[in-house]
Each structure stands twice: as structure tokens, then as C-alpha cells.
Design a protein around this motif. Structure first.
Motif, short mmCIF file in Angstrom:
data_model
loop_
_atom_site.label_atom_id
_atom_site.label_comp_id
_atom_site.label_asym_id
_atom_site.label_seq_id
_atom_site.Cartn_x
_atom_site.Cartn_y
_atom_site.Cartn_z
N ALA A 95 0.83 -1.21 0.00
CA ALA A 95 0.00 0.00 0.00
C ALA A 95 0.86 1.25 0.00
O ALA A 95 0.58 2.20 -0.74
CB ALA A 95 -0.94 -0.01 1.20
N ARG A 111 1.16 3.33 -3.43
CA ARG A 111 0.21 4.42 -3.19
C ARG A 111 -1.24 4.00 -3.49
O ARG A 111 -1.94 4.63 -4.28
CB ARG A 111 0.60 5.66 -3.99
CG ARG A 111 1.94 6.23 -3.59
CD ARG A 111 2.42 7.37 -4.46
NE ARG A 111 2.32 7.18 -5.91
CZ ARG A 111 3.16 6.43 -6.64
NH1 ARG A 111 4.14 5.81 -6.09
NH2 ARG A 111 3.01 6.34 -7.95
N ARG A 167 -4.93 2.52 -1.47
CA ARG A 167 -5.57 2.52 -0.15
C ARG A 167 -5.73 1.12 0.41
O ARG A 167 -5.52 0.91 1.60
CB ARG A 167 -6.94 3.19 -0.25
CG ARG A 167 -6.87 4.68 -0.43
CD ARG A 167 -8.22 5.31 -0.21
NE ARG A 167 -9.28 4.60 -0.90
CZ ARG A 167 -10.07 5.13 -1.81
NH1 ARG A 167 -9.95 6.39 -2.12
NH2 ARG A 167 -11.02 4.43 -2.39
N HIS A 168 -6.13 0.19 -0.42
CA HIS A 168 -6.41 -1.16 0.05
C HIS A 168 -5.51 -2.15 -0.67
O HIS A 168 -5.37 -2.08 -1.89
CB HIS A 168 -7.86 -1.57 -0.23
CG HIS A 168 -8.88 -0.58 0.18
ND1 HIS A 168 -8.97 -0.08 1.45
CD2 HIS A 168 -9.87 0.01 -0.51
CE1 HIS A 168 -9.98 0.78 1.52
NE2 HIS A 168 -10.54 0.84 0.33
N ASP A 180 -6.41 -2.22 5.16
CA ASP A 180 -7.48 -1.27 4.89
C ASP A 180 -7.53 -0.31 6.09
O ASP A 180 -8.35 -0.48 6.98
CB ASP A 180 -8.81 -2.00 4.71
CG ASP A 180 -9.96 -1.07 4.34
OD1 ASP A 180 -9.71 0.10 4.03
OD2 ASP A 180 -11.10 -1.54 4.37
N ASN A 185 -12.85 0.99 5.13
CA ASN A 185 -13.93 1.39 4.24
C ASN A 185 -14.43 0.26 3.35
O ASN A 185 -15.55 0.29 2.87
CB ASN A 185 -13.47 2.55 3.33
CG ASN A 185 -13.31 3.83 4.11
OD1 ASN A 185 -13.91 4.00 5.15
ND2 ASN A 185 -12.47 4.71 3.61
N ARG A 222 -6.55 3.63 -6.80
CA ARG A 222 -5.48 4.62 -6.74
C ARG A 222 -5.70 5.59 -7.88
O ARG A 222 -6.40 5.30 -8.85
CB ARG A 222 -4.12 3.97 -6.82
CG ARG A 222 -3.78 3.40 -8.18
CD ARG A 222 -2.40 2.83 -8.25
NE ARG A 222 -1.51 3.74 -8.95
CZ ARG A 222 -0.20 3.62 -8.94
NH1 ARG A 222 0.37 2.68 -8.24
NH2 ARG A 222 0.55 4.44 -9.62
#
Length: 181
Positions: free
Chosen positions: A5, A9, A11-12, A31, A35, A108
Motif C-alpha cells: 500500500a 500508493r 488505499r487497500h 485497509d 472502508n 489509486r
């Protein structure tokens, strides 16, 4: 997952890995904001999702995976999980002739760069090797336990044979000889 991550770059990041040789696939994920919709349970090896990923054996976008499952009976909870935008890229890890795991990368901004794709491919190969090594270690442990059990069973059998067929008659003969003196 957290290192992926950071370096990519996204998020999950998740890893859908085979729990045991013929049981199911389980998801571990990074995560930080929690979310993403959670996968309710392990995915059986025979699930349509796993079958589609195994058939592709190459990276798929979330859309490609959903398209591959059109007309396939998928449980509602799994379909809802797939509809979530948490994972955009699904990277199957195939080793020992079958699907062993899947790297999942979340949304991303922008496309993955060639060097990032190379990093993912290299990491996927290394994860595949590590999973193979773990499987070999489990198999070796099972074989070792089986060999020790076979050895113990054989020792018990030989002991019984000695007791019943050799020692008992010798004791009887010794007793008979001592009576003849």
C-alpha cells in the motif's frame, strides 16, 4: 499488504490465500480506514470467483472479473463484496499447477507504472515460491509423522510376534525341560 500500500500508493491491499490444499481461500488485507466491504467468509476452492481467477491466470481488473462471472451463480454476499470498489486489480499467483493466492490492489489515482507492474510481478512470484515452500514443509511434516507411526506400528507388531510365537514357546520348552531333570 501495508508495504504494498505504501510503495504503490493504494488505499487497500489484500491477499486472498489458500488456507489448506483443498479447503478455501481466506482474505487478509490492509485497509487503514476500514472502508472496504468485508468478505463474510472464506471462499471455497470451488467458488465461481476462484474458478474465474484460476482460468484467467493473468492479472484482471475488477470489471474483467465481474464480466467473467456474468451468468454464474455467485452468492449475494460475494457479489456485493465484488461490486465494492475496494479492489481494482486482481493478480493471481499460480504455482504447483494451480491458483495458490491472489494479490488484490485497491483504488489509486492513475495507472500502475511499468516499474510498479514489475515489482508486483516479482513479488507475486516470490509469494508463490514462499507458499510452495510452506506446502512442501507441511507435506514433509506429514510424511515424517506417517513414517514414525509406521515405525511404531511395526515395532508393536514385532514385539507381539516375539511374545506370542517365539518367547511363549521357549518359556514352555524351558519349563518342560526343567520338569524332566
Amino acid at each position: 499488504c501495508s508495504q504494498f500500500a505504501q510503495s504503490l500508493r493504494v488505499r487497500h491491499v489484500g491477499l486472498l490465500y489458500r488456507v489448506s490444499q483443498n479447503a478455501a481461500f481466506r482474505l487478509v488485507e490492509h485497509d487503514p480506514l476500514a472502508n472496504a466491504q468485508r468478505l463474510d467468509a472464506d471462499l471455497p476452492v470451488a467458488s465461481p470467483v476462484i474458478a474465474a481467477l484460476a482460468a484467467a491466470a493473468t492479472p484482471l481488473s475488477a470489471r474483467d472479473l465481474r464480466d467473467a462471472l456474468i451468468g454464474t451463480p455467485v452468492p449475494a454476499s460475494t457479489r456485493a463484496w465484488l461490486a465494492d470498489v475496494a479492489y481494482d486489480l486482481w493478480w493471481p499467483i499460480v504455482s504447483r499447477g494451480g491458483l495458490q493466492a491472489v494479490l488484490l490492489f485497491g483504488p489509486r489515482s492513475g495507472e500502475f507504472q511499468p516499474d510498479e507492474i514489475e515489482l508486483i510481478a516479482l513479488s507475486a512470484r516470490q509469494i508463490g515460491v514462499a507458499l510452495e515452500n510452506a506446502q512442501f514443509a507441511r507435506e514433509l511434516e506429514q510424511l515424517s509423522r506417517s513414517a514414525m507411526q509406521t515405525r511404531d506400528d511395526e515395532r508393536r507388531r514385532v514385539s507381539r510376534e516375539l511374545h506370542d510365537h517365539i518367547i511363549q514357546p521357549l518359556v514352555g520348552l524351558n519349563f518342560a525341560l526343567s520338569l524332566d531333570r
